[in-house]
Design an enzyme around this catalytic site. Structure first.
Site, mmCIF file in Angstrom:
data_model
loop_
_atom_site.group_PDB
_atom_site.id
_atom_site.type_symbol
_atom_site.label_atom_id
_atom_site.label_comp_id
_atom_site.label_asym_id
_atom_site.label_seq_id
_atom_site.Cartn_x
_atom_site.Cartn_y
_atom_site.Cartn_z
ATOM 1 N N GLN A 89 0.815 -1.212 0.000
ATOM 2 C CA GLN A 89 0.000 0.000 0.000
ATOM 3 C C GLN A 89 0.852 1.268 0.000
ATOM 4 O O GLN A 89 0.318 2.375 0.001
ATOM 5 C CB GLN A 89 -0.922 0.000 1.226
ATOM 6 C CG GLN A 89 -1.933 -1.125 1.222
ATOM 7 C CD GLN A 89 -2.750 -1.188 2.504
ATOM 8 O OE1 GLN A 89 -2.607 -0.359 3.397
ATOM 9 N NE2 GLN A 89 -3.616 -2.186 2.608
ATOM 10 N N HIS A 151 -1.032 0.186 5.621
ATOM 11 C CA HIS A 151 -1.598 1.226 6.497
ATOM 12 C C HIS A 151 -0.661 2.415 6.698
ATOM 13 O O HIS A 151 -0.222 2.722 7.804
ATOM 14 C CB HIS A 151 -1.999 0.609 7.836
ATOM 15 C CG HIS A 151 -3.142 -0.352 7.747
ATOM 16 N ND1 HIS A 151 -3.856 -0.762 8.852
ATOM 17 C CD2 HIS A 151 -3.709 -0.986 6.684
ATOM 18 C CE1 HIS A 151 -4.801 -1.614 8.469
ATOM 19 N NE2 HIS A 151 -4.725 -1.765 7.151
#
Length: 374
Positions: A89, A151
């Site tokens: 991510q 995250h």
């Protein structure tokens, strides 16, 4: 060009001509709109900011920043970016213009920064000069660094007083650290434009606390905006399996993660102690099941009068564009649209200087859409 009529739910004025634009006609609760594809050939767009000339500064998560011209032409990647951890991510994330951009030519951008111990979210500013970034200066680096690809957050929002809010993820494997003040995991931080700490931050005088922290107990915030009426920060947060949240993000408040949540572990199973606990904030609005909330804005333009001061919000998993009607601090209505028809993971929404609305997609073949009144 032939228009395809869809039965949906939305609203927006004069249409800017874009080269090779593809157009849909959409029926919504507040009137018909046109949805134009104004740019293609991008990859996993994350952030976008309009430049004064109407062109768009766009970030691609893979580590590229480009300028897309007002007529939809995609430029070459800008030179001068720092080293970026572009895996999982992580990558190049949000971008905003400095409040004094007209004179300073400064932009601020967030990215996952590699370093000793792993990686973390960082924020730098740079001077935009044609197709090159100069004077790149880091003003924030999330601590500690973690060996993780998950995250990172992260939205950048200027407060009315000129300070900068940065939303930070819990890094997934470090979720318990969201409840302690000796780290930046699962926090909103607030800094001055030069990276120094505002003297009125809530934990400046708290022993053992990092002074940048504004609020804590968050999971992974990928949306944030200032309410134009109250001037307060609102943040949007990914829940786990269920439990996405929209919060009014206030100084020193604990938003509960991972002690309380309306979500559950992936595959099932309780997280924490339940949904309520004394001293921990309840979400202002929540989604169960999750829609994977991403970027959002408060609409302040005049092209969609029915949307004035409404929240316009994008989602990833549900591929949904959401309108939330706001009355004071309460959400009184939710309207979803453009989900299955576009069939795109929607990463962010931006209000243009023309008062129109622009959507960007988090796809390997990403697009920029323009929404305007029909």
């Amino acid at each position: 060009m032939k228009l395809r009529t869809l039965s949906l739910v939305l609203c927006i004025a004069a249409i800017t001509p874009f080269a090779n634009a593809k157009t849909l006609s959409v029926k919504t609760e507040t009137g018909n709109i046109q949805v134009k594809t104004i740019a293609e050939g991008l990859e996993n767009i994350w952030g976008m900011a309009f430049l004064p000339d109407g062109s768009m500064l766009v970030t691609e998560r893979r580590g590229r920043m480009r300028i897309v011209s007002a007529d939809g032409k995609v430029g070459e990647p800008l030179a001068g970016l720092p080293e970026i951890y572009a895996q999982g991510q992580g990558g190049l994330l949000d971008v905003v213009l400095a409040p004094d951009f007209t004179s300073s030519k400064k932009i601020y951008f967030s990215y996952s920064e590699p370093g000793k111990g792993g990686n973390s979210t960082a924020v730098s500013f740079a001077t935009l000069n044609g197709n090159k970034l100069g004077n790149v200066t880091r003003v924030f680096s999330q601590q500690p660094k973690i060996d993780s690809g998950a995250h990172f957050g992260s939205r950048l929002v200027w407060a009315p007083d000129g300070t900068l809010f940065i939303t930070l993820g819990d890094r997934y494997s470090e979720k318990d650290k969201a409840q302690t003040l000796d780290n930046h995991q699962g926090k909103v931080v607030r800094i001055n434009a030069d990276g120094t700490v505002p003297k009125d931050n809530p934990f400046v005088k708290t022993p053992g606390a990092l002074p940048e922290i504004w609020s804590y107990g968050h999971r992974n915030m990928q949306g944030a905006a200032i309410n134009p009426i109250t001037k307060e920060l609102w943040t949007g947060e990914h829940g786990p399996q269920g439990g996405d949240e929209l919060n009014i993000d206030r100084a020193a408040k604990n938003y509960g993660w991972p002690v309380i949540t309306y979500g559950e572990n992936y595959g099932g199973g309780k997280i924490g102690e339940g949904t309520h606990k004394a001293g921990m904030e309840q979400p202002n609005y929540k989604w169960v099941p999750s829609i994977a909330t991403a970027g959002f804005i408060f609409y302040t333009g005049d092209k969609f009068p029915q949307w004035k001061n409404n929240i316009l919000l994008t989602s990833l998993k549900d591929k949904t564009f959401v309108r939330l009607v706001v009355d004071g601090e309460k959400i009184t209505k939710e309207e979803r649209s453009l989900a299955k028809e576009l069939d795109q993971r929607l990463r962010h929404v931006v209000q243009g200087p023309d008062g129109l609305v622009y959507l960007v997609t988090d796809e390997s073949k990403a697009k920029i859409y323009q929404l305007s009144p029909q």
